[in-house]
Design a protein around this motif. Structure first.
Motif, short mmCIF file in Angstrom:
data_model
loop_
_atom_site.label_atom_id
_atom_site.label_comp_id
_atom_site.label_asym_id
_atom_site.label_seq_id
_atom_site.Cartn_x
_atom_site.Cartn_y
_atom_site.Cartn_z
N THR A 1 42.22 34.64 45.35
CA THR A 1 43.75 34.53 44.54
C THR A 1 44.54 33.83 44.66
N GLN A 2 42.95 32.62 44.32
CA GLN A 2 43.54 31.04 43.94
C GLN A 2 43.81 30.73 43.17
N HIS A 3 44.89 30.93 42.39
CA HIS A 3 44.98 30.81 40.43
C HIS A 3 46.95 30.98 40.82
N SER A 4 47.35 30.88 39.41
CA SER A 4 48.78 30.39 39.36
C SER A 4 48.67 31.95 38.83
N ASP A 5 48.27 32.80 38.10
CA ASP A 5 48.95 33.42 37.16
C ASP A 5 49.46 35.32 37.37
N ALA A 6 50.89 35.27 37.98
CA ALA A 6 51.08 36.08 38.68
C ALA A 6 50.93 37.54 37.96
N LEU A 7 50.52 37.52 36.85
CA LEU A 7 50.25 38.79 36.15
C LEU A 7 49.16 39.36 36.67
N VAL A 8 47.55 37.95 36.93
CA VAL A 8 46.26 39.21 37.77
C VAL A 8 46.93 38.49 38.97
N ALA A 9 48.01 38.61 39.89
CA ALA A 9 48.11 38.72 41.29
C ALA A 9 48.01 40.03 41.76
N ARG A 10 48.89 40.56 40.69
CA ARG A 10 49.78 42.13 40.87
C ARG A 10 48.53 43.24 40.87
N ALA A 11 47.62 42.45 39.43
CA ALA A 11 46.79 43.56 38.92
C ALA A 11 46.04 43.43 40.06
N GLN A 12 45.42 42.57 40.93
CA GLN A 12 44.13 42.20 41.92
C GLN A 12 45.01 42.85 43.56
N SER A 13 45.98 42.78 43.81
CA SER A 13 47.20 43.79 44.68
C SER A 13 46.74 45.31 44.91
N MET A 14 47.30 45.17 42.88
CA MET A 14 47.26 47.53 42.96
C MET A 14 45.63 47.90 42.84
N MET A 15 44.64 46.68 42.85
CA MET A 15 43.70 47.38 42.86
C MET A 15 43.10 47.79 44.33
N GLU A 16 43.76 46.38 45.44
CA GLU A 16 43.49 46.55 46.64
C GLU A 16 43.62 47.50 47.12
N LYS A 17 45.10 48.31 46.62
CA LYS A 17 45.68 49.33 47.09
C LYS A 17 45.42 50.93 47.05
#
Length: 316
Positions: free
Chosen positions: A202-218
């Motif tokens: 999660t240590q990156h600056s891409d907000a789109l990818v961060a949202r995708a990661q959050s949706m995957m976790e949920k």
């Protein structure tokens, strides 16, 4: 590392003398660029035997792993150690063995000494290393790598395994084996994979990818569909796949599989759930599929992982 060398010398001194009349002893110097003591990240002061010399010779040079809290600040400071990089290049040209552990591999890579060669580093720094040094054949799961007189090891406690490898090379395999037993060093560790965590990605600056990661976790228990995820994020599959690879270093499905294993590891460590329940919690109704994926990602079966990492109360 010096403690391991000292123990190896103790082992050697108890052995029968060689024909030369004296047992072979390891000798070393601790050096810094300035020749002054080194202040460590934990506040200790390490005395040194002198400055790193351009003309000095050695059978081996060990580069310790510096503490790296801020990777960008670390990179910004690398240009200040060019004399060290030049000295390492000269030593290797002379036939000296170079060894590093943890983030010390970044220094070897910065000197250009790992291009086209295998190497490893701390598992949490693997993606950053791979992106900065694409010419290096990075084997981040490995505990030790060795090629062309360069030995690298993983996270900081693998410095003990690295030290044993040097003892083996310069004092013999039997001395290394006895030293390992004396110091309780686990020489059977072969992979960093069981220790790795997805939190680093999660240590990156891409907000789109961060949202995708959050949706995957949920939605770990649900089946994965790249098309559905892209639709929910209002982007094309191609864009999502490209952005994900740039930010995380792997495709969304690969990341999701590793994330599921990471969550499964935490469930195994902290709950009393049976394996089929753990498998279902992370989206695998087929236990055999889960077992195969778990072993591929960690190098251990779920049962082996449980035996090694589940915390148990000490004996009374």
């Amino acid at each position: 590392i010096v403690d391991v060398f000292t123990a190896a010398n103790s082992v050697t001194s108890r052995r029968p003398r060689r024909r030369s009349g004296t047992p072979s002893q390891l000798r070393w110097r601790v050096e810094s660029l300035s020749g002054r003591p080194v202040h460590t990240a934990s506040g200790q002061v390490i005395g040194v035997d002198g400055p790193i010399g351009a003309r000095s010779s050695a059978d081996a040079v060990v580069i310790p792993g510096p503490f790296v809290g801020d990777i960008e600040r670390f990179f910004a400071r690398l240009d200040t150690v060019e004399p060290l990089l030049a000295a390492l290049r000269r030593q290797h040209e002379r036939g000296t063995l170079l060894a590093s552990y943890c983030t010390g591999s970044f220094i070897l890579a910065e000197a250009g000494l790992l291009d086209g060669r295998v190497a490893t580093t701390h598992w949490a720094k693997g993606r950053t290393f791979a992106m900065r040094y694409p010419a290096v054949d990075l084997r981040v799961a490995e505990i030790l790598t060795e090629q062309n007189r360069i030995v690298c090891s993983g996270a900081v406690t693998t410095s003990l395994n690295l030290a044993l490898r040097l003892v083996e090379k310069f004092a013999g395999a039997d001395v290394a084996a006895e030293t390992g037993k004396l110091m309780l060093i686990d020489s059977n560790r072969v992979s960093q994979a069981p220790y790795a965590s997805r939190a680093r990605d999660t240590q990156h600056s891409d907000a789109l990818v961060a949202r995708a990661q959050s949706m995957m976790e949920k939605s770990l228990q649900q089946g994965f569909s790249l098309a559905r995820l892209a639709r929910d994020l209002s982007v094309s599959e191609r864009t999502l796949n490209r952005r994900f690879k740039l930010a995380v270093g792997e495709a969304p499905l690969q990341y999701l599989q590793a994330l599921r294993v990471d969550v499964a590891k935490r469930l195994i460590e902290t709950t009393r759930l049976k394996l089929d329940a753990v498998s279902g919690r992370v989206g695998y109704n087929d236990l055999s599929t889960f077992r195969r994926l778990f072993k591929r990602e960690t190098g251990l079966s779920p049962r082996e992982y449980q035996r090694r990492f589940v915390r148990r109360a000490p004996a009374a």
